[in-house]
Design a protein around this motif. Structure first.
Motif, PDB file in Angstrom:
ATOM      1  N   PHE A  91     -10.804   3.311  -2.496  1.00 48.17           N
ATOM      2  CA  PHE A  91      -9.538   3.323  -3.235  1.00 48.17           C
ATOM      3  C   PHE A  91      -8.549   2.326  -2.625  1.00 48.17           C
ATOM      4  O   PHE A  91      -7.911   1.544  -3.340  1.00 48.17           O
ATOM      5  N   LEU A  92      -8.428   2.341  -1.310  1.00 45.49           N
ATOM      6  CA  LEU A  92      -7.493   1.441  -0.628  1.00 45.49           C
ATOM      7  C   LEU A  92      -7.828  -0.023  -0.914  1.00 45.49           C
ATOM      8  O   LEU A  92      -6.928  -0.834  -1.166  1.00 45.49           O
ATOM      9  N   ASN A  93      -9.115  -0.348  -0.899  1.00 44.04           N
ATOM     10  CA  ASN A  93      -9.526  -1.729  -1.208  1.00 44.04           C
ATOM     11  C   ASN A  93      -9.190  -2.103  -2.641  1.00 44.04           C
ATOM     12  O   ASN A  93      -8.797  -3.250  -2.917  1.00 44.04           O
ATOM     13  N   ALA A  94      -9.325  -1.147  -3.562  1.00 43.80           N
ATOM     14  CA  ALA A  94      -8.961  -1.403  -4.961  1.00 43.80           C
ATOM     15  C   ALA A  94      -7.464  -1.690  -5.076  1.00 43.80           C
ATOM     16  O   ALA A  94      -7.049  -2.604  -5.800  1.00 43.80           O
ATOM     17  N   VAL A  95      -6.650  -0.933  -4.342  1.00 38.19           N
ATOM     18  CA  VAL A  95      -5.195  -1.155  -4.361  1.00 38.19           C
ATOM     19  C   VAL A  95      -4.859  -2.525  -3.774  1.00 38.19           C
ATOM     20  O   VAL A  95      -4.081  -3.293  -4.357  1.00 38.19           O
ATOM     21  N   ILE A  96      -5.467  -2.853  -2.634  1.00 36.86           N
ATOM     22  CA  ILE A  96      -5.213  -4.149  -1.984  1.00 36.86           C
ATOM     23  C   ILE A  96      -5.541  -5.303  -2.941  1.00 36.86           C
ATOM     24  O   ILE A  96      -4.771  -6.263  -3.072  1.00 36.86           O
ATOM     25  N   ASN A  97      -6.682  -5.189  -3.639  1.00 38.77           N
ATOM     26  CA  ASN A  97      -7.092  -6.246  -4.575  1.00 38.77           C
ATOM     27  C   ASN A  97      -6.187  -6.319  -5.788  1.00 38.77           C
ATOM     28  O   ASN A  97      -5.749  -7.405  -6.197  1.00 38.77           O
ATOM     29  N   GLU A  98      -5.896  -5.167  -6.379  1.00 42.02           N
ATOM     30  CA  GLU A  98      -5.065  -5.127  -7.592  1.00 42.02           C
ATOM     31  C   GLU A  98      -3.646  -5.640  -7.332  1.00 42.02           C
ATOM     32  O   GLU A  98      -3.044  -6.278  -8.187  1.00 42.02           O
ATOM     33  N   LEU A  99      -3.115  -5.302  -6.156  1.00 41.73           N
ATOM     34  CA  LEU A  99      -1.741  -5.706  -5.831  1.00 41.73           C
ATOM     35  C   LEU A  99      -1.687  -7.102  -5.216  1.00 41.73           C
ATOM     36  O   LEU A  99      -0.610  -7.621  -4.934  1.00 41.73           O
ATOM     37  N   ASN A 100      -2.873  -7.701  -5.013  1.00 42.63           N
ATOM     38  CA  ASN A 100      -2.983  -9.039  -4.428  1.00 42.63           C
ATOM     39  C   ASN A 100      -2.277  -9.126  -3.076  1.00 42.63           C
ATOM     40  O   ASN A 100      -1.542 -10.070  -2.790  1.00 42.63           O
ATOM     41  N   LEU A 101      -2.515  -8.110  -2.239  1.00 40.65           N
ATOM     42  CA  LEU A 101      -1.906  -8.080  -0.914  1.00 40.65           C
ATOM     43  C   LEU A 101      -2.749  -8.880   0.067  1.00 40.65           C
ATOM     44  O   LEU A 101      -3.969  -8.770   0.079  1.00 40.65           O
ATOM     45  N   LYS A 102      -2.094  -9.677   0.880  1.00 38.96           N
ATOM     46  CA  LYS A 102      -2.773 -10.497   1.889  1.00 38.96           C
ATOM     47  C   LYS A 102      -2.407  -9.978   3.275  1.00 38.96           C
ATOM     48  O   LYS A 102      -1.309  -9.478   3.490  1.00 38.96           O
TER      49      LYS A 102
END
Length: 238
Positions: free
Chosen positions: A109-120
Protein backbone atom coordinates in the motif's frame (compact mmCIF):
# COMPACT_ATOMS: atom_id res chain seq x y z
CA UNK A 1 -15.54 23.06 6.33
CA UNK A 2 -14.33 21.41 3.12
CA UNK A 3 -11.32 19.07 2.85
CA UNK A 4 -8.93 21.70 1.43
CA UNK A 5 -9.73 24.40 3.99
CA UNK A 6 -9.61 21.99 6.91
CA UNK A 7 -6.23 20.65 5.84
CA UNK A 8 -4.78 24.08 5.03
CA UNK A 9 -5.96 25.69 8.27
CA UNK A 10 -4.86 22.70 10.35
CA UNK A 11 -1.36 22.71 8.85
CA UNK A 12 -1.04 26.46 9.46
CA UNK A 13 -1.39 25.76 13.19
CA UNK A 14 2.08 24.21 12.90
CA UNK A 15 3.43 26.94 10.56
CA UNK A 16 3.14 24.71 7.50
CA UNK A 17 1.80 26.48 4.43
CA UNK A 18 0.57 23.85 1.97
CA UNK A 19 0.64 24.50 -1.79
CA UNK A 20 -2.17 23.43 -4.11
CA UNK A 21 -0.02 20.50 -5.25
CA UNK A 22 0.53 19.35 -1.66
CA UNK A 23 -3.22 19.56 -0.97
CA UNK A 24 -3.86 17.46 -4.09
CA UNK A 25 -1.34 14.89 -2.80
CA UNK A 26 -3.16 14.69 0.53
CA UNK A 27 -6.49 14.37 -1.28
CA UNK A 28 -5.19 11.47 -3.38
CA UNK A 29 -3.67 9.86 -0.29
CA UNK A 30 -7.07 9.99 1.41
CA UNK A 31 -8.73 8.37 -1.64
CA UNK A 32 -6.16 5.56 -1.73
CA UNK A 33 -6.53 4.99 2.00
CA UNK A 34 -10.30 4.56 1.69
CA UNK A 35 -10.00 2.46 -1.48
CA UNK A 36 -7.40 0.03 -0.09
CA UNK A 37 -9.13 -0.11 3.28
CA UNK A 38 -11.95 -2.04 1.62
CA UNK A 39 -9.47 -4.84 0.82
CA UNK A 40 -7.30 -4.79 3.94
CA UNK A 41 -7.41 -3.31 7.43
CA UNK A 42 -5.44 -0.07 7.26
CA UNK A 43 -7.47 2.22 9.49
CA UNK A 44 -10.66 2.30 11.53
CA UNK A 45 -10.99 5.98 10.61
CA UNK A 46 -12.84 6.41 7.32
CA UNK A 47 -14.73 9.70 7.69
CA UNK A 48 -13.07 12.42 5.59
CA UNK A 49 -13.09 14.98 8.43
CA UNK A 50 -11.55 12.45 10.83
CA UNK A 51 -8.89 11.38 8.32
CA UNK A 52 -7.75 15.00 7.97
CA UNK A 53 -7.64 15.68 11.72
CA UNK A 54 -6.70 12.31 13.25
CA UNK A 55 -4.24 11.17 10.58
CA UNK A 56 -2.97 14.09 8.48
CA UNK A 57 -2.93 16.98 10.97
CA UNK A 58 -1.99 14.66 13.82
CA UNK A 59 1.07 13.59 11.79
CA UNK A 60 1.96 17.19 10.91
CA UNK A 61 1.88 18.07 14.63
CA UNK A 62 5.40 16.56 14.75
CA UNK A 63 6.59 19.87 13.31
CA UNK A 64 5.83 21.46 16.69
CA UNK A 65 9.12 19.92 17.91
CA UNK A 66 10.99 22.36 15.59
CA UNK A 67 13.34 19.47 14.74
CA UNK A 68 12.00 18.50 11.31
CA UNK A 69 13.95 20.38 8.66
CA UNK A 70 14.80 19.96 5.02
CA UNK A 71 17.86 17.88 4.28
CA UNK A 72 17.40 15.62 7.29
CA UNK A 73 16.94 11.86 7.11
CA UNK A 74 13.94 10.43 8.99
CA UNK A 75 12.67 6.90 9.61
CA UNK A 76 9.07 6.16 10.62
CA UNK A 77 9.03 2.92 12.60
CA UNK A 78 5.84 0.84 12.57
CA UNK A 79 4.37 3.26 10.05
CA UNK A 80 1.22 1.23 9.33
CA UNK A 81 -0.72 3.15 6.67
CA UNK A 82 2.07 5.74 6.49
CA UNK A 83 1.54 7.86 9.59
CA UNK A 84 3.26 10.11 10.40
CA UNK A 85 5.92 9.53 7.70
CA UNK A 86 3.98 10.27 4.51
CA UNK A 87 2.29 13.47 5.76
CA UNK A 88 5.70 14.67 7.00
CA UNK A 89 7.19 13.92 3.56
CA UNK A 90 4.37 15.75 1.74
CA UNK A 91 4.72 18.76 4.05
CA UNK A 92 8.56 18.76 3.87
CA UNK A 93 9.39 17.27 0.45
CA UNK A 94 13.14 17.94 0.79
CA UNK A 95 13.44 15.43 3.62
CA UNK A 96 14.65 11.89 3.01
CA UNK A 97 12.12 9.48 4.54
CA UNK A 98 12.11 5.72 5.16
CA UNK A 99 8.90 3.95 6.15
CA UNK A 100 9.34 0.69 8.06
CA UNK A 101 6.55 -1.81 8.61
CA UNK A 102 6.47 -5.50 9.54
CA UNK A 103 3.51 -6.38 7.28
CA UNK A 104 4.21 -6.79 3.57
CA UNK A 105 0.64 -5.98 2.55
CA UNK A 106 0.96 -2.56 4.17
CA UNK A 107 4.30 -2.00 2.43
CA UNK A 108 2.54 -2.69 -0.89
CA UNK A 109 0.00 0.00 0.00
CA UNK A 110 2.76 2.45 0.95
CA UNK A 111 4.53 1.86 -2.38
CA UNK A 112 1.26 2.49 -4.23
CA UNK A 113 0.87 5.81 -2.38
CA UNK A 114 4.49 6.81 -3.09
CA UNK A 115 4.01 6.07 -6.81
CA UNK A 116 0.59 7.69 -7.14
CA UNK A 117 1.68 10.85 -5.33
CA UNK A 118 4.96 10.93 -7.29
CA UNK A 119 6.98 11.32 -4.10
CA UNK A 120 10.77 11.29 -4.43
CA UNK A 121 13.29 10.50 -1.70
CA UNK A 122 11.00 8.18 0.23
CA UNK A 123 11.23 4.39 0.54
CA UNK A 124 9.02 1.77 2.18
CA UNK A 125 10.76 -1.29 3.60
CA UNK A 126 9.40 -4.52 5.02
CA UNK A 127 10.83 -5.87 8.27
CA UNK A 128 10.83 -5.79 12.04
CA UNK A 129 12.63 -2.98 13.82
CA UNK A 130 14.50 -5.54 15.97
CA UNK A 131 16.12 -6.97 12.80
CA UNK A 132 16.50 -3.90 10.58
CA UNK A 133 18.19 -1.88 13.35
CA UNK A 134 21.15 -4.29 13.23
CA UNK A 135 21.76 -3.76 9.51
CA UNK A 136 24.67 -1.40 8.94
CA UNK A 137 22.82 0.65 6.30
CA UNK A 138 20.20 1.57 8.92
CA UNK A 139 21.93 1.44 12.30
CA UNK A 140 22.54 4.94 13.69
CA UNK A 141 22.04 6.44 10.22
CA UNK A 142 19.03 8.72 10.83
CA UNK A 143 18.72 12.26 12.16
CA UNK A 144 15.23 11.48 13.42
CA UNK A 145 13.28 8.32 14.22
CA UNK A 146 9.56 8.81 14.73
CA UNK A 147 6.89 6.39 15.92
CA UNK A 148 3.16 6.69 16.36
CA UNK A 149 2.97 3.04 17.42
CA UNK A 150 1.00 1.79 20.41
CA UNK A 151 3.81 0.05 22.34
CA UNK A 152 4.88 1.56 25.64
CA UNK A 153 7.78 4.00 25.62
CA UNK A 154 10.36 1.57 27.07
CA UNK A 155 9.70 -0.87 24.22
CA UNK A 156 9.48 1.86 21.56
CA UNK A 157 12.79 3.30 22.73
CA UNK A 158 14.51 -0.04 22.19
CA UNK A 159 12.96 -0.29 18.72
CA UNK A 160 13.77 3.27 17.67
CA UNK A 161 16.86 4.72 19.39
CA UNK A 162 19.30 2.28 17.66
CA UNK A 163 18.34 3.86 14.29
CA UNK A 164 19.28 7.37 15.42
CA UNK A 165 22.75 8.82 14.93
CA UNK A 166 24.49 10.45 17.89
CA UNK A 167 23.11 13.98 18.21
CA UNK A 168 19.84 12.98 16.55
CA UNK A 169 16.35 12.58 18.03
CA UNK A 170 13.64 10.02 18.67
CA UNK A 171 10.15 11.56 18.51
CA UNK A 172 7.43 9.44 20.10
CA UNK A 173 3.77 10.35 19.55
CA UNK A 174 1.76 9.25 22.58
CA UNK A 175 -1.64 9.74 24.17
CA UNK A 176 -2.32 12.48 26.74
CA UNK A 177 -1.60 10.40 29.88
CA UNK A 178 2.03 9.54 29.35
CA UNK A 179 3.74 10.70 32.57
CA UNK A 180 3.88 7.29 34.29
CA UNK A 181 5.08 5.66 31.07
CA UNK A 182 7.79 8.30 30.73
CA UNK A 183 8.98 7.71 34.29
CA UNK A 184 9.14 3.93 33.71
CA UNK A 185 11.05 4.42 30.43
CA UNK A 186 13.90 6.51 31.88
CA UNK A 187 16.10 3.47 32.52
CA UNK A 188 15.62 2.12 28.98
CA UNK A 189 16.31 5.54 27.45
CA UNK A 190 19.58 5.86 29.41
CA UNK A 191 20.76 2.30 28.59
CA UNK A 192 20.17 2.96 24.88
CA UNK A 193 22.26 6.16 24.88
CA UNK A 194 19.38 8.61 24.99
CA UNK A 195 18.20 11.44 27.21
CA UNK A 196 14.67 12.78 27.67
CA UNK A 197 14.53 16.37 26.37
CA UNK A 198 10.90 17.51 26.49
CA UNK A 199 7.23 16.61 26.47
CA UNK A 200 4.95 18.68 24.26
CA UNK A 201 1.22 18.74 24.98
CA UNK A 202 -0.59 18.97 21.64
CA UNK A 203 -4.21 19.98 21.09
CA UNK A 204 -5.31 19.20 17.56
CA UNK A 205 -7.09 22.08 15.79
CA UNK A 206 -10.82 21.78 14.98
CA UNK A 207 -11.15 18.86 17.43
CA UNK A 208 -11.30 18.11 21.13
CA UNK A 209 -8.28 15.81 20.92
CA UNK A 210 -5.04 16.13 22.87
CA UNK A 211 -1.89 14.06 22.83
CA UNK A 212 1.75 14.22 23.86
CA UNK A 213 4.96 14.26 21.89
CA UNK A 214 8.02 12.94 23.70
CA UNK A 215 11.42 14.12 22.45
CA UNK A 216 14.50 12.04 23.27
CA UNK A 217 18.01 13.09 22.22
CA UNK A 218 20.63 10.48 21.32
CA UNK A 219 23.78 11.32 23.27
CA UNK A 220 25.85 8.13 22.99
CA UNK A 221 26.21 5.18 20.67
CA UNK A 222 23.72 2.43 21.40
CA UNK A 223 25.20 -0.80 22.85
CA UNK A 224 25.44 -3.35 20.02
CA UNK A 225 23.19 -5.92 21.70
CA UNK A 226 20.15 -3.65 21.35
CA UNK A 227 17.54 -4.06 20.11
CA UNK A 228 17.23 -7.62 21.38
CA UNK A 229 15.71 -10.39 19.27
CA UNK A 230 12.16 -10.08 17.97
CA UNK A 231 9.58 -10.33 20.74
CA UNK A 232 12.06 -9.85 23.61
CA UNK A 233 11.67 -6.05 24.03
CA UNK A 234 7.89 -6.32 24.46
CA UNK A 235 8.08 -9.36 26.77
CA UNK A 236 10.90 -8.03 28.94
CA UNK A 237 11.06 -4.21 28.69
CA UNK A 238 14.35 -2.65 29.82
Amino acid sequence: MDFDSLLKDGALEYNIELSENQIQQFRRYKELLIEWNEKMNLTAIEDEYDIVIKHFIDSISCFSTKLIEKGLKLIDIGTGAGFPGIPIKIAAPEMEVVLLDSLNKRVNFLNAVINELNLKGITAIHGRAEDIAHKKEHREKYDIAVARAVANLSVLSEYCIPFVKTGGYFISMKGPNVNDELTQAQNAIKILGGEFKEKLDIKLPKADITHSIIVIKKLLQCPTKYPRKAGKPSKEPL
